[in-house]
Enzyme design. Sequence first.
Site, mmCIF file in Angstrom:
data_model
loop_
_atom_site.group_PDB
_atom_site.id
_atom_site.type_symbol
_atom_site.label_atom_id
_atom_site.label_comp_id
_atom_site.label_asym_id
_atom_site.label_seq_id
_atom_site.Cartn_x
_atom_site.Cartn_y
_atom_site.Cartn_z
ATOM 1 N N TYR A 137 -71.657 65.769 15.084
ATOM 2 C CA TYR A 137 -71.390 64.596 13.438
ATOM 3 C C TYR A 137 -70.131 63.419 13.947
ATOM 4 O O TYR A 137 -70.168 62.903 13.668
ATOM 5 C CB TYR A 137 -70.037 65.637 12.557
ATOM 6 C CG TYR A 137 -71.249 66.208 11.520
ATOM 7 C CD1 TYR A 137 -71.917 67.582 11.875
ATOM 8 C CD2 TYR A 137 -71.248 66.180 10.093
ATOM 9 C CE1 TYR A 137 -72.756 68.375 10.656
ATOM 10 C CE2 TYR A 137 -72.574 66.474 9.326
ATOM 11 C CZ TYR A 137 -72.731 67.521 9.915
ATOM 12 O OH TYR A 137 -73.705 68.456 8.690
ATOM 13 N N LYS A 205 -75.708 79.357 19.226
ATOM 14 C CA LYS A 205 -77.493 78.407 19.838
ATOM 15 C C LYS A 205 -77.402 79.066 21.843
ATOM 16 O O LYS A 205 -77.746 78.158 22.239
ATOM 17 C CB LYS A 205 -77.859 77.776 19.664
ATOM 18 C CG LYS A 205 -80.000 78.390 19.508
ATOM 19 C CD LYS A 205 -81.396 78.504 18.893
ATOM 20 C CE LYS A 205 -82.189 78.957 19.430
ATOM 21 N NZ LYS A 205 -82.471 79.947 18.490
ATOM 22 N N ASP A 238 -80.549 80.896 14.053
ATOM 23 C CA ASP A 238 -81.280 81.858 13.456
ATOM 24 C C ASP A 238 -81.557 83.127 13.156
ATOM 25 O O ASP A 238 -81.822 83.376 12.151
ATOM 26 C CB ASP A 238 -83.304 81.133 14.584
ATOM 27 C CG ASP A 238 -83.068 81.797 15.716
ATOM 28 O OD1 ASP A 238 -82.407 82.565 16.364
ATOM 29 O OD2 ASP A 238 -82.993 81.832 16.520
ATOM 30 N N ASP A 262 -72.724 73.322 8.070
ATOM 31 C CA ASP A 262 -73.495 72.911 7.542
ATOM 32 C C ASP A 262 -74.315 73.834 7.140
ATOM 33 O O ASP A 262 -74.572 73.929 5.622
ATOM 34 C CB ASP A 262 -74.176 70.819 7.790
ATOM 35 C CG ASP A 262 -74.412 70.860 6.543
ATOM 36 O OD1 ASP A 262 -74.302 71.035 5.010
ATOM 37 O OD2 ASP A 262 -75.429 70.046 6.248
ATOM 38 N N ASP A 266 -75.441 76.808 3.162
ATOM 39 C CA ASP A 266 -76.281 76.446 1.882
ATOM 40 C C ASP A 266 -76.610 77.128 1.509
ATOM 41 O O ASP A 266 -77.213 77.812 0.864
ATOM 42 C CB ASP A 266 -77.098 75.113 1.908
ATOM 43 C CG ASP A 266 -76.567 73.985 1.200
ATOM 44 O OD1 ASP A 266 -75.398 73.399 1.512
ATOM 45 O OD2 ASP A 266 -77.529 73.278 0.912
HETATM 46 C C1 IPM Z 1 -71.269 69.114 2.937
HETATM 47 C C2 IPM Z 1 -72.637 67.437 3.445
HETATM 48 C C3 IPM Z 1 -72.133 66.747 4.805
HETATM 49 C C4 IPM Z 1 -72.140 67.483 5.265
HETATM 50 C C5 IPM Z 1 -72.654 65.314 4.227
HETATM 51 C C6 IPM Z 1 -72.236 65.650 3.038
HETATM 52 C C7 IPM Z 1 -72.377 64.664 5.075
HETATM 53 O O1 IPM Z 1 -73.764 68.452 3.308
HETATM 54 O O2 IPM Z 1 -70.152 69.135 2.927
HETATM 55 O O3 IPM Z 1 -72.099 70.329 3.960
HETATM 56 O O4 IPM Z 1 -72.914 67.161 6.215
HETATM 57 O O5 IPM Z 1 -71.295 67.682 5.703
HETATM 58 MN MN MN Z 2 -74.044 70.221 3.791
#
Ligand code: IPM
Ligand code: MN
Length: 370
Positions: A137, A205, A238, A262, A266
């Site tokens: 990042y 990893k 993984d 990140d 999700d």
């Molecule tokens: C998150 C988002 C951000 C990230 C993006 C929008 C830069 O996906 O906050 O999870 O990758 O951190």
């Molecule tokens: Mn994200």
Amino acid sequence: MSLLKIGVIPGDGVGPEVTEVGLKVLEKVAARDGLAYELTHFDLGGERFLKTGEVLPAGEQDRLRGCDVILLGAVGHPGVPPGVLEKGVLLKLRFDFHQYINLRPVRLFPGAPCPVTGKGPEQIDMVVVRENNEDLYVGAGGFTYKGTPEEVAIQTSMNTRAGVERCIRYAFEAARRRGEKGAFAGLSDADRARGYTRQVTLVAKTNVLTFAHDLWQRAFNEVAADYPDVKPSYMHVDACCMRMVTNPEWFDVIVTTNMFGDIITDLGAVLQGGMGLAASGNLNPDKTAPSMFEPVHGSAPDIAGKGIANPLAAVLSVAMMLDHVGASASGDRVRQAVAAVLAAGSPRTPDLGGKATTREVGDAVLAALG
Ligand code: IPM
Ligand code: MN
Ligand code: NAD
């Protein structure tokens, strides 16, 4: 408590829709608990960029720095090239304000839908501590021969010993702060006999990233030695994705890199009922600049403007903000109100299988706050 200065960045897409609800919930709980605050709104995001070319003017960033905390909806606009707003607003604030921890709880509330058969609130209760200022990042890299067949693109993962260590240390402290966790299968009887009461899992990893993640592993081993009550464990990222689905009860606290964090959060969001329920805090634990609270989800252009975004992730982010400013009793109240709405089964936005609007769900939370 003195007047709390809150900067608000509603942002793009569903950002303003869910932030509006978050602020109403804040208003109610603050009135009830005698919390004095003042809001400053910042018009940042895609519409402004398209109109003026401005992303984050320096003067506004200075004013954001003057706030105690920041509440953000989401940024990201279909009419703006990817990265302009994400890097120019979100990542810039995370980096410049030294918000080096991205704290992302993964907790399934009773009544929230979990897509994994046989797993419920007892099994899904973990915290991801995502490093938030380094790794891929940082934006290190570039092109040569761009646009030609010989093109080279390099993007470098930066990992500093100090940055990694402070993140890992935060994770061990967070494990201790978790208190008595419910069913948690990560510790065997033998582990408990050794005095372990919590677990921190390094997710990385090391089998491929033999430089960067070797540094992570060594820092992890050294920090772990300071926490004899916390079991250190390791999992490749993984395998972690697999385990989060098959055995979520195995996890307590996960500490991981910015990029992996990140991605796995999700997945964690889905475990706890979807993107509409996942909250986060970008923390500057040293309090040298404001921390920033936001849903894990983005601007959701596919549902923006329809008034059907789930506001609960934004509401739960407000709760995390309250915790951060020392008002965790208010934060708990907000979480209890969300829990009550989810347990009731309705109203629910379409992502949770209902037909309710963002505002109707918000009103239900307000009602549950009493
Ligand atoms: C998150 C988002 C951000 C990230 C993006 C929008 C830069 O996906 O906050 O999870 O990758 O951190
Ligand atoms: Mn994200
Ligand atoms: P997204 O999180 O916006 O959407 C993914 C899916 O989840 C979509 O189907 C969306 O409808 C659904 N969803 C998200 N939030 C929801 C909510 N509150 N209620 C119901 N459903 C919800 O991710 P994306 O589509 O990959 O990204 C869209 C834009 O947002 C991109 O520009 C991206 O860069 C940006 N983004 C911003 C942030 C942030 O500001 N923190 C985070 C992630 C993505």
